[in-house]
Design a protein around this motif. Structure first.
Motif, PDB file in Angstrom:
ATOM      1  N   HIS A 178       0.835  -1.213   0.000  1.00 13.64           N
ATOM      2  CA  HIS A 178       0.000   0.000   0.000  1.00 13.64           C
ATOM      3  C   HIS A 178       0.866   1.257   0.000  1.00 13.64           C
ATOM      4  N   ASN A 182       0.753   3.905  -3.043  1.00 12.23           N
ATOM      5  CA  ASN A 182       0.332   5.281  -2.749  1.00 12.23           C
ATOM      6  C   ASN A 182       1.442   6.294  -3.001  1.00 12.23           C
ATOM      7  N   ASP A 362      -9.935  -3.896   3.844  1.00 16.59           N
ATOM      8  CA  ASP A 362      -9.419  -3.859   2.476  1.00 16.59           C
ATOM      9  C   ASP A 362     -10.418  -4.593   1.585  1.00 16.59           C
ATOM     10  N   ALA A 403      -3.687  -4.178  -2.926  1.00 23.64           N
ATOM     11  CA  ALA A 403      -3.078  -2.853  -3.102  1.00 23.64           C
ATOM     12  C   ALA A 403      -2.866  -2.561  -4.584  1.00 23.64           C
ATOM     13  N   THR A 406      -5.707  -1.180  -6.798  1.00 24.64           N
ATOM     14  CA  THR A 406      -6.076   0.239  -6.776  1.00 24.64           C
ATOM     15  C   THR A 406      -5.418   0.996  -7.930  1.00 24.64           C
TER      16      THR A 406
END
Ligand code: ZN
Length: 455
Positions: A178, A182, A362, A403, A406
């Motif tokens: 993550h 990000n 999640d 993750a 996304t």
């Protein structure tokens, strides 16, 4: 490194341990050697921010990548929490990139329960033993060994690869996948698909070997149930006791029978199982079909419904004092998209006087069992284990694919292992005496090399 009577000193491996038991002089395959080295880094992740860290293991894999002429980048989300990413240039750069990823952390292992030292990397009876042998230093090693096969002598994979070794997967990937997705999303530029753990292993179904390919994951919701009451003396009448109320809620939730609800993936899987067993899926129930998968049935039954397991209890500080609060940890795995519905149902089950605090959640994932990557996986397995069918399944747990999703990357579980029918492999994930057959690692390396060279 802790010593153990079962530990074979590293120096003696070349002549005492081998991929084929019985051939005393056989050399350990590179895959087993790397997996063993990785197990010897104790990268235990205790959760809630407590961890031994992944830096040493990350530097080890980075060195292996550098030796192949790659330029790995290391990222620390926090001191000691290191992930590694490297890009491999493919022959056909017009194709989208494929992410091939593993995680470097492991769950805790209590040596008192094990028959070997869990962090010694013991080779015994044709298997590699240790925490991470299954989840997932085996696949980390298969990735590195197959990269050596694909690019070691100047070759190239068919398409660009993003090779990633993440920290912190066992605590939801907050400080690993993550964090990278990000903070450094450009690392995954051009990638549309990913392969990683908890899929690709063989099961035995009605005497027939078959492979489970993971094409989806349940959602994850970790909550704390909190009961509040009145504090007081342990000798008094006390109808509003937080511990009593929490215990009632936990028992109700723990005993709740969640209904079966099939998704596209589980419906297709059960159809395939019925076809292989030559039974009518309308007459044989979903649980019964799942049970036919033997050792894998624990995974598969849990993929047919929501689960909500109590995993921790905290209350009280003195034997004669009633505390004002009591807390329980619940590990909820709902079917993809049902998270909010399930939370509402849980509130009903435990009662409105119990507070539900979400600690971590999640998403669930589900991808169709078709398309070029699926075709490539199926045909690759067919070349290495002819006649063994490949079945889609929904993972009851989660991986770093959450993750990556996304960023629009479709993730699959494909860590190919051809396993003996009598090994209860699914039970070894987070299990005692975690171990993997050496010849399964060699098989995995070959299949992965073939896939990365041709897809
Ligand atoms: Zn894992």
């Amino acid at each position: 490194m802790a010593s153990s009577p079962n530990t074979i000193p590293a120096a003696s491996f070349a002549d005492s341990a081998g991929a084929s038991p019985g051939t005393a002089a056989a050399k350990l395959d590179l895959t087993a050697e790397i997996a063993r080295d990785l197990i010897r880094f104790d990268t235990t992740n205790y959760g809630e921010g407590r961890s031994n860290g992944e830096t040493d293991a990350a530097e080890y894999v980075a060195e292996k990548l550098r030796a192949l002429g790659l330029v790995p980048e290391l990222f620390d989300s926090e001191p000691g929490r290191t992930s590694v990413v490297a890009r491999v240039q493919g022959r056909d750069t017009s194709r989208p990139a494929l992410v091939v990823h593993g995680h470097l952390d492991v769950v805790p292992a209590d040596p008192a329960n094990w028959s070997v030292d869990p962090f010694a990397g013991v080779i015994k009876d044709g298997l590699l033993w240790g925490r991470g042998a299954v989840d997932m230093k085996n696949m980390d090693a298969m990735i590195l060994a197959s990269l050596q096969d694909v690019i070691g002598s100047g070759g190239a994979p068919e398409r660009d690869l993003v090779i990633a070794f993440f920290a912190d997967e066992e605590a939801g990937g907050v400080l690993g996948s993550h964090f990278l997705v990000n903070e450094h999303p450009h690392l995954f530029d051009g990638a549309t698909e990913a392969i990683s753990e908890v899929g690709g292993y063989s099961i035995t179904l009605g005497g027939q070997r078959a492979y489970l390919l993971q094409t989806g994951e349940k959602a994850l919701i970790w909550v704390k149930l909190v009961a509040r009451g009145e504090a007081g003396h342990g000798s008094r009448m006390h109808p509003n006791n937080a511990i009593t109320r929490l215990a009632e809620a936990v028992a109700k939730l723990g005993r709740h029978e969640w209904p079966i609800r099939l998704t596209d993936t589980t419906e297709q899987l059960l159809g395939e199982i019925a076809r292989i067993l030559d039974v009518d899926p309308q007459r044989v129930g979903p649980d019964e079909l799942a049970l036919a998968t033997g050792t894998a049935s624990g995974f598969i039954q849990a993929s047919l419904r929501t689960t909500a397991n109590p995993t921790g209890l905290t209350a009280g500080y003195k034997h004669n004092v009633i505390p004002d609060a009591a807390e329980a940890l619940i590990d909820i795995r709902s079917l993809p998209g049902e998270e909010d519905l399930v939370l509402a149902q849980i509130q009903e089950i435990v009662g409105s006087d119990i507070e539900i605090v979400t600690m971590h959640r999640d998403i669930g994932l589900e991808t169709e069992f078709s398309g070029p990557l699926i075709e490539a996986v199926v045909s690759t397995l067919e070349r290495h284990d002819p006649g063994a069918p490949v079945l889609p399944y929904l993972l009851s747990a989660g991986t770093d694919n959450k993750a990556l999703s996304t960023l629009g990357i479709k993730g699959y579980g494909f860590a190919p292992l051809r396993l003996p029918a009598d090994l209860d492999f699914p039970a070894l994930f987070h299990g005692v005496d975690e171990r993997v057959p050496l010849d399964a690692l060699v098989f995995g390396r070959r299949v992965l090399t073939d896939l990365l060279s041709s897809y």
